[in-house]
Design an enzyme around this catalytic site. Structure first.
Site, PDB file in Angstrom:
ATOM      1  N   ILE A 141      48.142 -37.167  59.937  1.00  0.00           N
ATOM      2  CA  ILE A 141      47.938 -38.520  59.432  1.00  0.00           C
ATOM      3  C   ILE A 141      46.586 -38.642  58.737  1.00  0.00           C
ATOM      4  O   ILE A 141      45.597 -38.068  59.185  1.00  0.00           O
ATOM      5  CB  ILE A 141      48.024 -39.523  60.609  1.00  0.00           C
ATOM      6  CG1 ILE A 141      49.416 -39.468  61.258  1.00  0.00           C
ATOM      7  CG2 ILE A 141      47.697 -40.947  60.172  1.00  0.00           C
ATOM      8  CD1 ILE A 141      49.503 -40.195  62.597  1.00  0.00           C
ATOM      9  N   CYS A 142      46.543 -39.406  57.624  1.00  0.00           N
ATOM     10  CA  CYS A 142      45.290 -39.762  56.963  1.00  0.00           C
ATOM     11  C   CYS A 142      44.585 -38.520  56.397  1.00  0.00           C
ATOM     12  O   CYS A 142      45.124 -37.838  55.533  1.00  0.00           O
ATOM     13  CB  CYS A 142      44.404 -40.539  57.942  1.00  0.00           C
ATOM     14  SG  CYS A 142      42.932 -41.297  57.233  1.00  0.00           S
ATOM     15  N   ILE A 143      43.398 -38.175  56.886  1.00  0.00           N
ATOM     16  CA  ILE A 143      42.655 -37.013  56.401  1.00  0.00           C
ATOM     17  C   ILE A 143      43.038 -35.737  57.162  1.00  0.00           C
ATOM     18  O   ILE A 143      42.665 -34.631  56.760  1.00  0.00           O
ATOM     19  CB  ILE A 143      41.123 -37.261  56.497  1.00  0.00           C
ATOM     20  CG1 ILE A 143      40.320 -36.207  55.726  1.00  0.00           C
ATOM     21  CG2 ILE A 143      40.686 -37.308  57.975  1.00  0.00           C
ATOM     22  CD1 ILE A 143      40.582 -36.140  54.248  1.00  0.00           C
TER      23      ILE A 143
END
Length: 220
Positions: A135-137
């Site tokens: 998720i995300c970075i």
């Protein structure tokens, strides 16, 4: 049969640990879908500690496992205790902790390395053909886990996407409410707060990621 999912946290707080909203949304969705969850974190010092009110670095040290225990309500283990064979899937929320504590991507970019215990566990899931959600970075870890050609997304940030491609990943742009799936590797990624302007926007993609990871685990 309830699926067993390992979740790796990276501290507590967006600027120096795991992103709270992303972590809680993922844990909530897993619970709603009937999954059995065990949280893990590396038992190491954080890169640094950030005052989340001012954004300034603080003159203290904190432990990633101890801080992650805040999110897990104390129900968390050292990542070295995790065995891929005990679980059906792995999910890693974002936050700068993924780029500062689980790896050194925030410092070294495309030349980064992943924390050895985290890398060993993630690679064990990959080798076993078990689904992983980043998720995300956290997709900054993907190329180190899977190697050349892995398909993933961090949304549409050109600089970050370029670093991922330099590492060997194939980056696909993605809107906040959707996911990108590497069908061959059973890897699912979503931008979350790389793009999200609200907790609701972050939840839209994260919920889809959790649902898809569990679906892939059911087909195993």
């Amino acid at each position: 049969m309830h699926k067993k999912v390992a979740v790796i946290l990276s501290g507590c707080g967006v600027f120096d640990g795991a992103e709270l909203h992303e972590s809680v949304i993922a844990l909530l969705r897993l619970d709603q879908r009937g999954a059995q969850v065990q949280c893990f974190a590396p038992n190491i010092a954080q890169l640094h500690v950030i005052n989340h009110l001012t954004g300034e670095e603080m003159p203290e040290t904190r432990n990633v496992l101890v801080e992650s225990a805040r999110i897990a309500r104390g129900n968390i283990k050292d990542v070295r205790e995790a065995k891929a064979e005990d679980f059906d899937a792995l999910i890693v929320p974002g936050g700068f902790g993924a780029a500062k504590n689980l790896s050194d991507f925030a410092i070294n970019g495309a030349n980064c390395s992943v924390q050895p215990d985290v890398l060993a566990l993630a690679q064990a899931f990959a080798a076993a053909g078990k689904p992983v959600g980043l998720i995300c970075i956290a997709p900054a870890l993907a190329a180190r886990i899977y190697g050349e050609g892995v398909i993933c997304t961090i949304g549409n940030d050109e600089g970050t996407a370029a670093a991922l491609e330099q590492m060997g990943a194939s980056h696909e742009e993605c809107v906040v409410s959707e996911v990108v799936e590497d069908a061959q590797r059973k890897l699912v990624t979503t931008p979350a707060y790389m793009l999200a302007q609200s907790i609701g926007e972050a939840a839209a993609g994260i919920n889809k990621l959790v649902d898809r990871v569990l679906e892939l685990a059911s087909h195993a």
